[in-house]
Design an enzyme around this catalytic site. Structure first.
Site, PDB file in Angstrom:
ATOM      1  N   PHE A   1      25.211  27.660   9.849  1.00 34.79           N
ATOM      2  CA  PHE A   1      25.928  26.898  10.876  1.00 34.79           C
ATOM      3  C   PHE A   1      25.161  25.676  11.342  1.00 34.79           C
ATOM      4  CE2 PHE A   1      23.080  29.193  13.728  1.00 34.79           C
ATOM      5  CZ  PHE A   1      22.825  28.241  14.695  1.00 34.79           C
TER       6      PHE A   1
ATOM      7  N   LYS B   1      30.975  27.384   0.466  1.00 34.09           N
ATOM      8  CA  LYS B   1      31.370  28.349   1.512  1.00 34.09           C
ATOM      9  C   LYS B   1      30.572  27.952   2.756  1.00 34.09           C
ATOM     10  CE  LYS B   1      30.587  31.633   3.805  1.00 34.09           C
ATOM     11  NZ  LYS B   1      30.552  31.576   5.284  1.00 34.09           N
TER      12      LYS B   1
ATOM     13  N   CYS C   1      15.911  24.657  11.040  1.00 33.38           N
ATOM     14  CA  CYS C   1      14.952  25.464  10.295  1.00 33.38           C
ATOM     15  C   CYS C   1      13.590  24.775  10.247  1.00 33.38           C
ATOM     16  CB  CYS C   1      15.452  25.718   8.890  1.00 33.38           C
ATOM     17  SG  CYS C   1      15.536  24.212   7.953  1.00 33.38           S
TER      18      CYS C   1
ATOM     19  N   GLU D   1      11.725  34.762  14.251  1.00 31.12           N
ATOM     20  CA  GLU D   1      12.366  33.448  14.375  1.00 31.12           C
ATOM     21  C   GLU D   1      13.311  33.530  15.567  1.00 31.12           C
ATOM     22  OE1 GLU D   1      15.424  32.346  11.445  1.00 31.12           O
ATOM     23  OE2 GLU D   1      14.674  30.296  11.561  1.00 31.12           O
TER      24      GLU D   1
ATOM     25  N   GLU E   1      31.311  29.939   8.920  1.00 25.72           N
ATOM     26  CA  GLU E   1      32.612  30.123   9.577  1.00 25.72           C
ATOM     27  C   GLU E   1      32.589  29.606  11.021  1.00 25.72           C
ATOM     28  OE1 GLU E   1      30.386  32.239   8.678  1.00 25.72           O
ATOM     29  OE2 GLU E   1      30.400  34.135   9.797  1.00 25.72           O
TER      30      GLU E   1
ATOM     31  N   SER F   1      19.691  32.860   7.180  1.00 24.30           N
ATOM     32  CA  SER F   1      18.592  33.670   7.717  1.00 24.30           C
ATOM     33  C   SER F   1      17.931  34.478   6.591  1.00 24.30           C
ATOM     34  CB  SER F   1      19.135  34.599   8.798  1.00 24.30           C
ATOM     35  OG  SER F   1      20.156  35.396   8.244  1.00 24.30           O
TER      36      SER F   1
HETATM   37  P1  NAD Z   1      23.245  33.384   8.479  1.00 26.88           P
HETATM   38  O1  NAD Z   1      22.288  34.004   7.544  1.00 26.88           O
HETATM   39  O2  NAD Z   1      23.840  34.221   9.565  1.00 26.88           O
HETATM   40  O3  NAD Z   1      24.495  32.775   7.674  1.00 26.88           O
HETATM   41  C1  NAD Z   1      24.327  31.930   6.564  1.00 26.88           C
HETATM   42  C2  NAD Z   1      25.543  32.066   5.660  1.00 26.88           C
HETATM   43  O4  NAD Z   1      25.626  33.420   5.198  1.00 26.88           O
HETATM   44  C3  NAD Z   1      26.855  31.770   6.358  1.00 26.88           C
HETATM   45  O5  NAD Z   1      27.683  31.059   5.473  1.00 26.88           O
HETATM   46  C4  NAD Z   1      27.419  33.151   6.669  1.00 26.88           C
HETATM   47  O6  NAD Z   1      28.836  33.186   6.685  1.00 26.88           O
HETATM   48  C5  NAD Z   1      26.873  34.000   5.544  1.00 26.88           C
HETATM   49  N1  NAD Z   1      26.632  35.389   5.951  1.00 26.88           N
HETATM   50  C6  NAD Z   1      26.364  35.855   7.197  1.00 26.88           C
HETATM   51  N2  NAD Z   1      26.171  37.192   7.163  1.00 26.88           N
HETATM   52  C7  NAD Z   1      26.317  37.584   5.874  1.00 26.88           C
HETATM   53  C8  NAD Z   1      26.224  38.846   5.212  1.00 26.88           C
HETATM   54  N3  NAD Z   1      25.947  39.977   5.874  1.00 26.88           N
HETATM   55  N4  NAD Z   1      26.410  38.872   3.878  1.00 26.88           N
HETATM   56  C9  NAD Z   1      26.689  37.754   3.194  1.00 26.88           C
HETATM   57  N5  NAD Z   1      26.782  36.520   3.781  1.00 26.88           N
HETATM   58  C10 NAD Z   1      26.599  36.435   5.102  1.00 26.88           C
HETATM   59  O7  NAD Z   1      22.527  32.089   9.090  1.00 26.88           O
HETATM   60  P2  NAD Z   1      23.041  31.144  10.253  1.00 26.88           P
HETATM   61  O8  NAD Z   1      22.921  31.857  11.543  1.00 26.88           O
HETATM   62  O9  NAD Z   1      24.332  30.521   9.894  1.00 26.88           O
HETATM   63  O10 NAD Z   1      21.940  29.974  10.164  1.00 26.88           O
HETATM   64  C11 NAD Z   1      20.701  30.035  10.796  1.00 26.88           C
HETATM   65  C12 NAD Z   1      19.623  30.512   9.860  1.00 26.88           C
HETATM   66  O11 NAD Z   1      19.553  29.651   8.723  1.00 26.88           O
HETATM   67  C13 NAD Z   1      18.239  30.474  10.472  1.00 26.88           C
HETATM   68  O12 NAD Z   1      17.556  31.632  10.108  1.00 26.88           O
HETATM   69  C14 NAD Z   1      17.608  29.245   9.861  1.00 26.88           C
HETATM   70  O13 NAD Z   1      16.200  29.244   9.797  1.00 26.88           O
HETATM   71  C15 NAD Z   1      18.191  29.269   8.505  1.00 26.88           C
HETATM   72  N6  NAD Z   1      18.113  27.967   7.877  1.00 26.88           N
HETATM   73  C16 NAD Z   1      17.167  27.792   6.920  1.00 26.88           C
HETATM   74  C17 NAD Z   1      17.022  26.571   6.315  1.00 26.88           C
HETATM   75  C18 NAD Z   1      15.982  26.351   5.271  1.00 26.88           C
HETATM   76  O14 NAD Z   1      15.970  25.283   4.692  1.00 26.88           O
HETATM   77  N7  NAD Z   1      15.115  27.274   4.983  1.00 26.88           N
HETATM   78  C19 NAD Z   1      17.865  25.511   6.687  1.00 26.88           C
HETATM   79  C20 NAD Z   1      18.832  25.725   7.665  1.00 26.88           C
HETATM   80  C21 NAD Z   1      18.946  26.974   8.255  1.00 26.88           C
END
Ligand code: NAD
Length: 494
Positions: free
Chosen positions: A149, A173, A281, A379, A176, A226
């Protein structure tokens, strides 16, 4: 109320979704729309469209591909404000931050415009008598991009310009929570002349991700999110035989050595700790003050924090809300936990008063944080800065290197030798020297180490081109025309 649906084969999906999710404006706390959640059948339609489009797109000339990329670049540039407004309305970050992420994404499009140069192979003439060897790189096929997000425009743009430039077709994808930016860009691709089916967008949650991870038509997965989900995506995708790069969470340290310019370091801490409400991030989360400068640094950060205006991102604030009420409450619970575990709460963001139901939390500063506290091990992904105090450079380095995450880090010092030693010794993928958020330019590659990245390819730059192509090496022997080739006046060998 906006109703977001999937973008498949160049148009909006008209089927009624079985499930939908609510979209919020985090600054008001109100639902502003719904987003359709795809099931396996919808994923299958998107992958079928991408598979059909691949047949022609992979054979489109480099000239044609770059023309489309240049046109897309112009359209994103012209529509930057509109995309930024969509981001702010669903994510909450302030408009200038939102425009900034579009600019960083555009840099990857600009990098991908150079694809004819990037895809050039090697050639060795006469490796044996009459034998030449050369290498070529070819597209994979339909590829999936699953994004978080926190950068709804920039993170997908780390991948799709390079993937498309290399001749692949794409299924994105988005999160959401803020799906509109990806939809807007889908329409811009069409306007730029990208053939239908090359760029598709499906929305949803775990169900759609799971369908993409095992779909036989999907050749690679680029995931950002994450760490627990990144690990799951990596394990599931590779088990299904796919190429996977899965970027995870972070805990970025900023080390301040005693000789650092403390005004510069304090400004950097404010920008890198509280920009985008800490939901980056590459945000700085832990500041490691090497004594004796701890008190002086804390005083400077604290006084600057008083000037941060937290509020609606469309109304000139410096810091917007967090993305959801659940996330705001989770971040606030870390402040509570830090205080219970013995940290000093220098500035408490829970004291913030803002009218309305927005998901706000003010900037927070915790001092005397120690390595075992949950505010340090986890985090937080919110506007909470922790100060750890140590006595030596070695102690500071050891903290960074012992942490499970290795995304970004920064050192503040006036000693070039100390900085040089740090860049060599630190176990982190992206390092800043007097630069708090060292996000690499598009022509380098973005990615962390340890639990911040699963897989071996970072995003964009030459690693991106490699990720989205397969190498092939051709060894060829062409006999001289004297061996019976066409009669063009060459002497024949009989
Ligand atoms: P998230 O892991 O909750 O979601 C990421 C994606 O995975 C979304 O599209 C979501 O719909 C999907 N998703 C969520 N739960 C899932 C599941 N159980 N099974 C399969 N897919 C699932 O992350 P978020 O809250 O959207 O974003 C924040 C996180 O992203 C933080 O941890 C941040 O550090 C990380 N991030 C990392 C970088 C990097 O470059 N390393 C960059 C941006 C964000």
């Amino acid at each position: 109320m906006t109703q977001i649906t999937h973008w498949i084969n160049g148009s909006l999906d008209s089927k009624k979704p079985e499930r939908t999710g609510d979209i919020y404006n985090p600054a008001t706390g109100k639902v502003t729309g719904t987003v359709a959640f795809a099931n396996a059948a919808t994923v299958d339609s998107a992958v079928s469209a991408a598979t059909a489009a691949f047949v022609e797109w992979r054979h489109s000339s480099l000239t044609k591909r770059t023309q489309v990329l240049f046109a897309f670049r112009e359209l994103v540039q012209q529509n930057k404000e509109k995309i930024a407004a969509l981001i702010t309305a669903e994510h909450g970050k302030v408009l200038s931050d939102a425009a900034g992420e579009v600019t960083r994404g555009l840099e990857v499009v600009e990098f991908a415009c150079g694809i004819p140069h990037l895809l050039k192979g090697g050639f060795s003439e006469e490796v044996s008598t009459g034998v030449d060897v050369y290498s070529i790189r070819q597209a994979l096929g339909p590829v999936a991009i699953i994004s978080p997000f926190n950068f709804p425009a920039m993170v997908p743009m780390w991948f799709f310009p390079v993937a498309i430039a290399c001749g692949n077709t794409v299924v994105v994808k988005p999160s959401e929570k803020d799906p509109s930016a990806a939809m807007f860009m889908a329409k811009l691709w069409k306007e730029a002349g990208l053939p239908d089916g090359v760029f598709n967008v499906v929305h949803g949650d775990k169900e759609v991700v799971d369908a993409l991870l095992v779909h036989p038509g999907i050749k690679s997965i680029s995931f950002v999110g994450s760490t627990p989900i990144a690990r799951y995506v990596y394990e599931t995708g590779t088990k299904a035989g796919k190429r996977v790069q899965a970027l995870g969470g972070a805990k970025n340290h900023m080390i301040v050595l005693p000789d650092a310019d403390l005004e510069l370091a304090a400004d950097a801490a404010i920008n890198a700790g509280f920009g985008s409400a800490g939901e980056r991030c590459m945000a700085i989360s832990a500041i490691v003050a090497v004594e004796p400068i701890g008190n002086a640094l804390v005083a400077r950060i604290k006084s600057r924090m008083a000037n941060i205006v937290t509020g609606d991102g469309t109304k000139g604030s410096d810091m917007g809300p967090l993305v959801t009420a659940v996330h705001r409450d989770k971040v606030a619970s870390y402040i509570e936990a830090g205080a219970k575990e013995g940290a000093s709460v220098v500035v408490d963001g829970r004291d913030l008063k803002v009218d309305g139901d927005g998901f706000f939390l003010g900037p927070t500063l915790l001092d005397n944080v120690s390595p075992k506290m949950s505010v340090y091990t986890d985090e937080i992904f919110g506007p909470v800065l922790s100060i750890l105090r140590v006595n030596t450079y070695d102690e500071a380095l050891n903290l960074v290197n012992s942490h499970q995450y290795g995304n970004g880090t920064a050192i503040f010092t006036n000693d070039g030798g100390a900085a040089r030693r740090f860049q060599n010794e630190v176990e982190v993928g992206m390092v800043g020297i007097n630069v708090p958020i060292p996000v690499p330019m598009a022509y380098y590659s973005f990615g962390g180490w340890k639990n911040s990245l699963f897989g071996d390819s970072h995003a964009h730059g030459t690693e991106g081109v490699h990720f989205f192509t397969r190498g092939k090496v051709v060894t060829s022997r062409w006999l001289d025309p004297s061996h019976g080739g066409i009669n063009l006046g060459f002497p024949q060998n009989d």
